[in-house]
Every structure is written in structure tokens, then in C-alpha cells.
Motif scaffolding. Structure first.
Motif, short mmCIF file in Angstrom:
data_model
loop_
_atom_site.label_atom_id
_atom_site.label_comp_id
_atom_site.label_asym_id
_atom_site.label_seq_id
_atom_site.Cartn_x
_atom_site.Cartn_y
_atom_site.Cartn_z
N ALA A 163 -2.58 26.62 33.16
CA ALA A 163 -2.99 25.67 34.20
C ALA A 163 -3.43 24.35 33.58
N ASP A 164 -3.41 23.32 34.42
CA ASP A 164 -3.86 21.99 33.98
C ASP A 164 -5.38 21.93 33.86
N GLU A 165 -6.06 22.65 34.76
CA GLU A 165 -7.52 22.65 34.77
C GLU A 165 -8.02 24.09 34.85
N VAL A 166 -9.19 24.30 34.30
CA VAL A 166 -9.75 25.65 34.23
C VAL A 166 -11.21 25.61 34.69
N VAL A 167 -11.59 26.64 35.47
CA VAL A 167 -12.99 26.79 35.87
C VAL A 167 -13.61 27.89 35.00
N PRO A 168 -14.47 27.51 34.05
CA PRO A 168 -15.21 28.53 33.29
C PRO A 168 -16.36 29.04 34.17
N LEU A 169 -16.25 30.27 34.63
CA LEU A 169 -17.16 30.79 35.65
C LEU A 169 -17.96 31.97 35.12
N PHE A 170 -19.26 31.96 35.38
CA PHE A 170 -20.09 33.14 35.13
C PHE A 170 -20.84 33.44 36.42
N VAL A 171 -20.76 34.70 36.85
CA VAL A 171 -21.46 35.12 38.05
C VAL A 171 -22.62 36.03 37.65
N ALA A 172 -23.83 35.60 37.97
CA ALA A 172 -25.00 36.45 37.76
C ALA A 172 -24.92 37.58 38.78
N ASP A 173 -24.50 38.74 38.33
CA ASP A 173 -24.09 39.84 39.18
C ASP A 173 -25.30 40.51 39.83
N GLN A 174 -25.38 40.42 41.14
CA GLN A 174 -26.53 41.01 41.84
C GLN A 174 -26.55 42.53 41.70
N ALA A 175 -25.39 43.15 41.53
CA ALA A 175 -25.36 44.61 41.38
C ALA A 175 -26.02 45.04 40.08
N ILE A 176 -25.80 44.28 39.01
CA ILE A 176 -26.42 44.60 37.73
C ILE A 176 -27.93 44.38 37.80
N GLU A 177 -28.34 43.31 38.47
CA GLU A 177 -29.77 43.06 38.63
C GLU A 177 -30.42 44.16 39.46
N GLN A 178 -29.78 44.57 40.56
CA GLN A 178 -30.36 45.59 41.43
C GLN A 178 -30.41 46.96 40.76
N ALA A 179 -29.50 47.20 39.81
CA ALA A 179 -29.49 48.47 39.09
C ALA A 179 -30.55 48.51 37.99
N GLY A 180 -31.25 47.41 37.78
CA GLY A 180 -32.30 47.37 36.78
C GLY A 180 -31.80 47.18 35.36
N PHE A 181 -30.57 46.72 35.22
CA PHE A 181 -30.02 46.58 33.88
C PHE A 181 -30.40 45.24 33.25
N LEU A 182 -30.69 44.23 34.07
CA LEU A 182 -31.02 42.91 33.53
C LEU A 182 -32.52 42.86 33.24
N VAL A 183 -32.91 43.56 32.19
CA VAL A 183 -34.33 43.62 31.80
C VAL A 183 -34.71 42.34 31.06
N PRO A 184 -36.01 42.08 30.89
CA PRO A 184 -36.44 40.79 30.34
C PRO A 184 -35.78 40.39 29.02
N ASN A 185 -35.69 41.29 28.06
CA ASN A 185 -35.12 40.89 26.76
C ASN A 185 -33.66 40.46 26.89
N ARG A 186 -32.90 41.20 27.66
CA ARG A 186 -31.49 40.81 27.81
C ARG A 186 -31.36 39.58 28.71
N ALA A 187 -32.24 39.44 29.68
CA ALA A 187 -32.20 38.24 30.52
C ALA A 187 -32.49 36.99 29.71
N ALA A 188 -33.46 37.07 28.79
CA ALA A 188 -33.81 35.92 27.95
C ALA A 188 -32.68 35.59 26.99
N PHE A 189 -32.11 36.62 26.38
CA PHE A 189 -31.00 36.41 25.45
C PHE A 189 -29.79 35.85 26.19
N LEU A 190 -29.54 36.38 27.39
CA LEU A 190 -28.44 35.87 28.22
C LEU A 190 -28.64 34.40 28.55
#
Length: 463
Positions: free
Chosen positions: A27-54
Motif C-alpha cells: 500500500a501507499d500508506e500504512v496505519v500502525p495500529l495498537f489496540v489496548a485490548d479490553q479483554a486482556i485488561e478484564q482478564a487481569g493479564f495487564l498487571v502493573p509491571n507489564r503495563a509500565a513496560f508496555l
């Protein structure tokens, strides 16, 4: 102008990024996209250390894109909905994504594929790229008619014989379409509960660490990787987990240097791929035994003191200094020496005979490199319910301490109560004279090793 989307997940880098390279070519243009996944947050996987590193990783990725004329677009919510929304807003015809090994990643890919095909507008397609997060993608090598390897050594033989793809350079220019809106990036400083010694994330930090490791640490790795006080491991696992480093590049650069240290390091990278191919084939192993041994684990409600034992283990107050040192390193850094992980896990699962899932959850709550495949399957390996060919082995913390921390330097670093203890008693403080022992403010052992070993053997039917 044609547009493609690159959905970043666990591949937060610009160097050696096949999905980004393919999108730029298509493609001529690209959208670099990151979605902060609500499912991962709700599952308790985005704990403080990984959230800070992320947060570090996303800021670094955005900065790298801006140096190339682009930017990172951040959205929050359901991944499929947000990708489809951006695709409709930009009229993107392709979405490029790195394959993931977990059951959740597979379901996300299928949902996204179906949603893009059913959008009702122009035909859009999902392009999934293997070999982004792995040296050898799950399922690429299999033993005959089976879908995965259950034993590491034969896997390693086939893994080692695979031709590696070329390592791609970072793009020079990334053009992002005007008007696509993103949300503010997260900031480490706004994350509460972060371990005080947590390392910095991001591709720049990762590449600097890799270069320094190859230059100064790799050659001695074979001899020193179990030296707990020497801290002689690469510490690259958080960067491999978040994808700020390419595992293919790590292996290629190590092999170029050569030697026994390189072979030992590459073997550890192979273990990572091994566990990912097991999880990809058996996604239920994230919560279930790979091989059940009929264990009836001690439970917090059994009235047998298990809850108190687990609390002491978490706090680094078991009375076994090498185990406590490892647990305190975890709390302070959000990371633990690999030998410490084995010792702490064996102590909980086999000496205390507590369900491995209790320990695995605690590790995932703190580890910055907390990876479902490696964490859960390493815990099962130690507990004897996974792929270990010697499922009833028990690591004796005293023997292990004498071997891997012979001078007690690791213990003294992380257990300050024992900092002034001289000689061998640093690993066995209960042998000190009573007056000295009372002055330490350090607990007596919560379990007697021989009795605990007998209990475990009886539970496994070997008593």
C-alpha cells in the motif's frame, strides 16, 4: 492512495518486522495500529509491571515511527471492532498481523478475518504472518503424524536444522494517512504498583541490551548462566515477550559469534519456541495439566496450613534463604533469575505440595516477561505435570544453594537479614547459635525437607 493496516500485538518493534514490511509493499500508506485490548485488561493479564513496560514500548515505537514520518495510532476497546472501524475510516483493504500461539490469539484472528470479510463494504482481507514472534513458528516442525513435540531434545534437533529467514531492516519511511485519530499513549509514571527495580522497555533499550550482551556476556554464558549472584543471563526475556527484539535476529547474531556460549543461549531460545508449539497444539494447558498425575494438592481451605505456607512463599519468608531471595528479587524487579524460578516453583509445588496454578498466577501477577506459554508450561515442567521426562524430581533448596550460590552472595543481596552471616550458615541460618539466630529477624523453615519429600512421594504413589 491505497491503505493497509499493521496491527501490532506482541511485536512492538520496527526492525525485522515482516507484517510491517509486507504492508508497506502492498500500500501507499500504512496505519500502525495498537489496540489496548479490553479483554486482556478484564482478564487481569495487564498487571502493573507489564503495563509500565508496555507504556515504555509504545512510546518508543511511536518515537521510532515519527523519526520515519509516521506515528502510532492507539485505540482502546475490542480489538476486532477497533480494527474494523479504522479500516472503514481509511478504506484499508488489508490488515497485517503477526500470528500468536495462544487459543486467545487464534480466536482473535478468526474473529477479525470473519469481521473483515463480512463488513458489507469493499472486500478486506486479513494477512497473518508466521515467524514474527518465533524462530520456528508453532506447527512448522512436527514428529511424524503428531501435531507437536512433547519432548524437547528431538524438537531441538529439528528446530536447529531449520533455515532461518533473512533479518529485515527497519523501514526508512512510514506514511500514515491524514485524519486517522488515535488516543494518548499511556505513561509509565501513571501506573501504580510497579516493582521499584523494573527495567526500561522499548526497542531502543532492547537493541542496546542485545548488543552489549553479545559483546560482553555471550562467550561466558555456558559456564555462568546458573551463577545466581553473577547475574550472567541475557535478561532479554521481557523484550522477546513484548517483541521489541526479533528472536530470529537474536539467534542469527549469536550464531555469527559462535562458541559454546552461543549454543547454550540459542538452546534457551529454542525452549521458548518449544513451549509455544505445545500451547498452540494444546491451548487448554494454560489452565490444565498437560499430563495429569492424579495430584490432590493441598488447598487453602483444607485446614492444613496451606494458606499460611503460600503467603510465606509469596513474601519470601519460607525460612529457606535461596527460595526467599528469589521471591524477593521477583517482587523488587518484576523479574527473576531462571534458576531461582525453578527453585521457587519446585519448593511450592513439590516441597509444599501446593497446586502449581497458585504459583503460576503469582508469577504472572509480577513477571514483566509473564508469558502464558512459558510461564504455565515451565510451572508444569517443574510440578511434573508437563513435559518433563522425570516428573518426580524434587529440587533440594539446600543442595541447589550450595551449587549455584556457593558464597551466599545472591542470598545476601536479596535477604538483608542475613547480610552479615558469614559462611555456610547463610543458607542454613537455623544452625546458628540461638542468640545469633534470634537477632536475625528471619523465620524458621516452614517445612522440613525430608518429611515434605516423603509426603510428595506418597502423593505420587511412590512412598
Amino acid at each position: 492512495m491505497s491503505v493497509a493496516i499493521v496491527l501490532f500485538t506482541g511485536d512492538l518493534r520496527l526492525h525485522d518486522h515482516p507484517p510491517l514490511r509486507a504492508a508497506l509493499a502492498a500500500a501507499d500508506e500504512v496505519v500502525p495500529l495498537f489496540v489496548a485490548d479490553q479483554a486482556i485488561e478484564q482478564a487481569g493479564f495487564l498487571v502493573p509491571n507489564r503495563a509500565a513496560f508496555l507504556a515504555d514500548c509504545l512510546a518508543d515505537l511511536d518515537a521510532g515511527l515519527r523519526r520515519r514520518g509516521g506515528r502510532l495510532v492507539l485505540r482502546h476497546g475490542d480489538v476486532v471492532e477497533e480494527v474494523c472501524r479504522v479500516a472503514a475510516q481509511t478504506d484499508a483493504r488489508e490488515v497485517h498481523l503477526a500470528a500468536g500461539p495462544s487459543g486467545y490469539a487464534h480466536r482473535r484472528e478468526q474473529r477479525l478475518r470473519d469481521a473483515l470479510a463480512a463488513g458489507g463494504g469493499p472486500q478486506r482481507r486479513l494477512v497473518v504472518h508466521d515467524g514474527v514472534a518465533h524462530v520456528v513458528a508453532p506447527g512448522e516442525v512436527t514428529p511424524g503424524s503428531k501435531d507437536h513435540f512433547a519432548v524437547f531434545t528431538p524438537y531441538l534437533r529439528q528446530w536447529s536444522g531449520q533455515a532461518l529467514r533473512a533479518v529485515g531492516a527497519a523501514p526508512r519511511v512510514v506514511r500514515v494517512p491524514d485524519g486517522v485519530q488515535g488516543e494518548p499513549l499511556p505513561e509509565r509514571s501513571r501506573v501504580a504498583g510497579v516493582s521499584p527495580g523494573l527495567a526500561r522497555g522499548g526497542e531502543d533499550a532492547a537493541r542496546a541490551r542485545l548488543s552489549a550482551w553479545l559483546r560482553d556476556g555471550l562467550d561466558a554464558y555456558e559456564e555462568r548462566h546458573d551463577d545466581m549472584a553473577g547475574d550472567a543471563t541475557s535478561r532479554l526475556s521481557p523484550h522477546l515477550h513484548f517483541g521489541t527484539l526479533s528472536p530470529v535476529e537474536c539467534v542469527r547474531r549469536a550464531r555469527e559469534r559462535g562458541g559454546a556460549g552461543a549454543e547454550a543461549f540459542v538452546r534457551q531460545v529454542a525452549w521458548r519456541d518449544f513451549h509455544h508449539q505445545v500451547l498452540a497444539a494444546r491451548p487448554q494447558c494454560a489452565t490444565e495439566d498437560y499430563r495429569s498425575r492424579g495430584d490432590r494438592w493441598r488447598g487453602a481451605g483444607d485446614g492444613d496450613g496451606a494458606a499460611d505456607d503460600v503467603a510465606a512463599w509469596r513474601e519470601g519468608r519460607t525460612g529457606y534463604p535461596i527460595v526467599d531471595a528469589a521471591m524477593r528479587q521477583l517482587a523488587h524487579e518484576g523479574w527473576m533469575h531462571n534458576r531461582g524460578r525453578l527453585l521457587a516453583a519446585s519448593f511450592l509445588a513439590k516441597t509444599l505440595y501446593v497446586d502449581w496454578r497458585v504459583g503460576a498466577r503469582h508469577f504472572l501477577d509480577l513477571l514483566v516477561d509473564g508469558d502464558v506459554a512459558n510461564n504455565q508450561l515451565n510451572w508444569q515442567w517443574v510440578a511434573g505435570t508437563g513435559t518433563d521426562t522425570r516428573p518426580n524430581r524434587v529440587l533440594n533448596p539446600l543442595l541447589q544453594a550450595r551449587r549455584y550460590d556457593p558464597d551466599g552472595a545472591y542470598v545476601r543481596r536479596w535477604v538483608p537479614e542475613l547480610r552479615d552471616v558469614v559462611g555456610r550458615p547463610v543458607h542454613e541460618p537455623w544452625r546458628l547459635p540461638e542468640e545469633q539466630r534470634a537477632a536475625l529477624d528471619y523465620p524458621a523453615p516452614i517445612a522440613e525437607l525430608s518429611a515434605s519429600l516423603d509426603r510428595f512421594r506418597r502423593a505420587r504413589g511412590r512412598g
